[in-house]
Design a protein around this motif. Structure first.
Motif, short mmCIF file in Angstrom:
data_model
loop_
_atom_site.label_atom_id
_atom_site.label_comp_id
_atom_site.label_asym_id
_atom_site.label_seq_id
_atom_site.Cartn_x
_atom_site.Cartn_y
_atom_site.Cartn_z
N SER A 111 -2.76 19.53 -64.65
CA SER A 111 -2.63 19.27 -63.22
C SER A 111 -2.67 20.57 -62.42
N GLU A 112 -2.02 21.59 -62.91
CA GLU A 112 -2.01 22.88 -62.22
C GLU A 112 -3.40 23.48 -62.17
N ARG A 113 -4.16 23.37 -63.25
CA ARG A 113 -5.53 23.90 -63.27
C ARG A 113 -6.42 23.16 -62.28
N GLU A 114 -6.29 21.82 -62.29
CA GLU A 114 -7.12 21.03 -61.38
C GLU A 114 -6.76 21.30 -59.91
N THR A 115 -5.48 21.45 -59.63
CA THR A 115 -5.04 21.73 -58.26
C THR A 115 -5.59 23.08 -57.78
N ALA A 116 -5.49 24.10 -58.63
CA ALA A 116 -6.00 25.42 -58.27
C ALA A 116 -7.51 25.38 -58.04
N ALA A 117 -8.22 24.65 -58.92
CA ALA A 117 -9.68 24.55 -58.77
C ALA A 117 -10.03 23.80 -57.49
N ALA A 118 -9.27 22.73 -57.19
CA ALA A 118 -9.54 21.95 -55.98
C ALA A 118 -9.33 22.78 -54.72
N GLN A 119 -8.27 23.57 -54.72
CA GLN A 119 -8.02 24.43 -53.55
C GLN A 119 -9.12 25.47 -53.39
N ALA A 120 -9.56 26.03 -54.50
CA ALA A 120 -10.64 27.02 -54.44
C ALA A 120 -11.94 26.38 -53.95
N LEU A 121 -12.20 25.15 -54.39
CA LEU A 121 -13.40 24.43 -53.93
C LEU A 121 -13.34 24.14 -52.45
N LEU A 122 -12.15 23.78 -51.98
CA LEU A 122 -11.99 23.50 -50.55
C LEU A 122 -12.27 24.76 -49.72
N ALA A 123 -11.72 25.88 -50.17
CA ALA A 123 -11.97 27.14 -49.47
C ALA A 123 -13.46 27.49 -49.51
#
Length: 555
Positions: free
Chosen positions: A60-72
């Motif tokens: 979950s932590e990996r996916e959250t970090a990736a999602a935030q990076a994708l949003l940026a």
């Protein structure tokens, strides 16, 4: 977790048959063994749950970090698309050379590196998988927008080329243009237009129509320049028109046109207009323009002459201005005399003024003031008008009216004169049947006009508020003169009444003037004390004058 296992004992019990003791187990251990087994299973199950939960948490932590990076990264891509959509170098945007300024893929690579910089290994894998889809979507959008931009740019370049030909080649100046240059530029423009049509960036009908317009406009501009620069625009335009009629004289007239500077070039451009009706329309317009030019030149010459006359009139008027130096007056006089500007009367008045022999009146003539003011109001006052009545004006009034020649009232003066007109029109109307007062009221109004115009000339930077304040001061000053007229009239009436009525005496002030505040009471006392006495005067008229005097107050 520990489980307490009971101690197992055997106890001999007597049998019923022999009376002897028999040994057997008193406690069964099976339930305890099953319980231990069940608790071990529970421990194992709990341990597995914790391990699974920890694994899920890491995912979950990996996916959250990736999602935030994708949003940026997506926000950055949106901003980049908006920026590059208006790039000054649109040909660089989708170029394969990512080092070029305003390059889309170069910007995407920067966005990807920036977004992944803080991600762990697992998050980077997730980011990479999803970033490809995001990149493809925004790249397609950027490609579409940039293609439209490039198409518009190429169409704009074609239009710029068209306008350049119309402007730069639309002249018949032999030093700047020639037939080969025109042919070359038109060929280049046609090639650009064909390229736009072949690539589908412009409609064939639009390009064809624009090329015809360029030929027509350039020919029109060149012929206009050619005719206007000729020695006789009207004659040249008519010769050109006749040359195109096709009659017997046409060849000679065409030859005459071609021999003029720029004539061959102008005719070449006219021949490029294939539509005969359009050619005829261009030539007809040129003939009309030539006549208008001739008319405008005459008007311009008249305006120049009028401006020169106006300047001379202003110079003549300045001879009489109190602000003009004596030496300057003489210089102006000599310059006007040299061009024979002055009429005999104007020269006579100027000579007498400069020599000190000009005789002015001690007081302004009222009717003369009215006549001059009427001309001022209608902007018709001339130097000759003022010169003709110089002997009926005081020197200051004469000089003031000479300054009014050719002047136009400002808005501030116009507004302020409205106050004066109201004030003195009221005085004129309330002075009914007092002819000297009526005339004085009108004269005071014109005096106020003249003084206010003089104030404006002396104070060219005065604001509307300052002009209005000066107007109020002038009005108050002129009203003093009106008060004097009423006082003279009233004094004559009271003095005559006192002389003809025995026993009637009016009080006077230390200055010798009648005390107007006690007149009515003194007449009333006289009538009470002399029942048989008579007042041979119009008491209503006396009261009218007294009321007018009272209205002036302490003015």
């Amino acid at each position: 977790m520990g489980i307490k296992i009971p101690v197992y004992r055997s106890e001999a019990m007597p049998t019923t048959a022999t009376g002897m003791r028999s040994w057997r187990t008193r406690v069964d251990s099976t339930p305890f063994i099953q319980k231990i087994k069940a608790e071990n299973d529970l421990v194992n199950a709990f341990t597995g749950t914790i391990a699974e939960a920890l694994a899920l948490k890491g995912k979950s932590e990996r996916e959250t970090a990736a999602a935030q990076a994708l949003l940026a990264a997506e926000v950055s891509m949106q901003q980049t698309v908006a920026q590059l959509e208006n790039s000054k170098t649109p040909w660089n945007v989708m170029s394969e050379d990512v080092t070029q300024p305003d390059n889309w893929m170069g910007a995407v690579n920067d966005i990807r590196e920036t977004a992944m910089a803080e991600l762990g290994a697992g998050a980077k894998k997730i980011f990479d998988i999803k970033f490809g889809t995001l990149q493809a979507r925004y790249t397609a959008s950027m490609q579409e927008k940039n293609t439209k931009r490039l198409n518009k740019y190429e169409v704009d370049q074609f239009e710029i080329g068209a306008l350049t030909i119309e402007a730069d080649l639309g002249t018949a100046d032999p030093g700047n243009v020639n037939i080969p240059l025109y042919n070359q530029k038109m060929a280049e423009l046609i090639t650009k237009g064909d390229a736009l049509i072949m690539t589908g960036k412009a409609d064939a009908s639009d390009i064809t129509q624009r090329l015809l317009e360029v030929q027509e406009k350039t020919a029109e501009n060149a012929l206009t320049f050619f005719i206007n620069e000729s020695q006789s625009p009207v004659s040249t335009a008519l010769t050109l028109a006749n040359a195109l009629t096709g009659d017997e004289a046409a060849p000679e007239q065409l030859q005459a046109i071609m021999q003029m500077p720029g004539g061959e070039y102008a005719l070449h451009l006219l021949r490029q207009v294939k539509d005969k009706s359009k050619r005829a329309e261009i030539v007809d317009d040129l003939v009309e323009q030539s006549f208008n030019l001739f008319d405008n030149q005459n008007k311009l010459q008249n305006q120049i002459e009028k401006a020169a006359d106006k300047k001379k009139a202003a110079d003549y008027n300045s001879i009489f201005s109190p602000n003009t130096d004596p030496n300057e007056r003489k210089r102006i006089y000599n310059s006007l005399d040299a061009v024979n500007y002055m009429t005999p009367q104007m020269r006579k008045v100027a000579d007498e003024f400069l020599s000190g022999a000009l005789t002015f009146s001690e007081n302004d003539d009222g009717q003369t003031i009215l006549d001059l003011e009427d001309k001022v109001a209608k902007s018709r006052l001339t130097s000759a008008d003022v010169v003709a009545v110089a002997g009926k004006l005081t020197q200051s009034t004469f000089q003031s009216y000479m300054g009014d020649v050719g002047q136009i009232r400002s808005r501030g003066v116009t507004d302020a004169l409205g106050d004066a007109r109201i004030a003195f029109r009221y005085e004129e109307e309330r002075g009914t049947d007092i002819e000297p007062y009526e005339i004085a009221s009108m004269t005071a109004y014109y005096n106020a006009q003249r003084k206010l115009r003089q104030f404006e000339r002396d104070n060219p930077g005065a604001s509307g508020q300052q002009i209005r304040a000066e107007a109020q001061a002038i009005i108050a000053e002129e009203r003093k003169g009106l008060k004097g007229i009423i006082e003279i009239e009233l004094t004559d009436i009271l003095r005559d009444l006192q002389r003809r009525t025995q026993g009637l005496t009016f009080q006077t002030t230390p200055s010798g003037a009648f005390n107007y505040g006690t007149v009515v009471e003194e007449i009333r006392n006289y009538l009470v004390s002399n029942p048989s006495g008579r007042i041979e005067a119009n008491l209503q008229e006396i009261n009218y004058y007294l009321q007018m005097m009272a209205s002036f107050g302490n003015e």
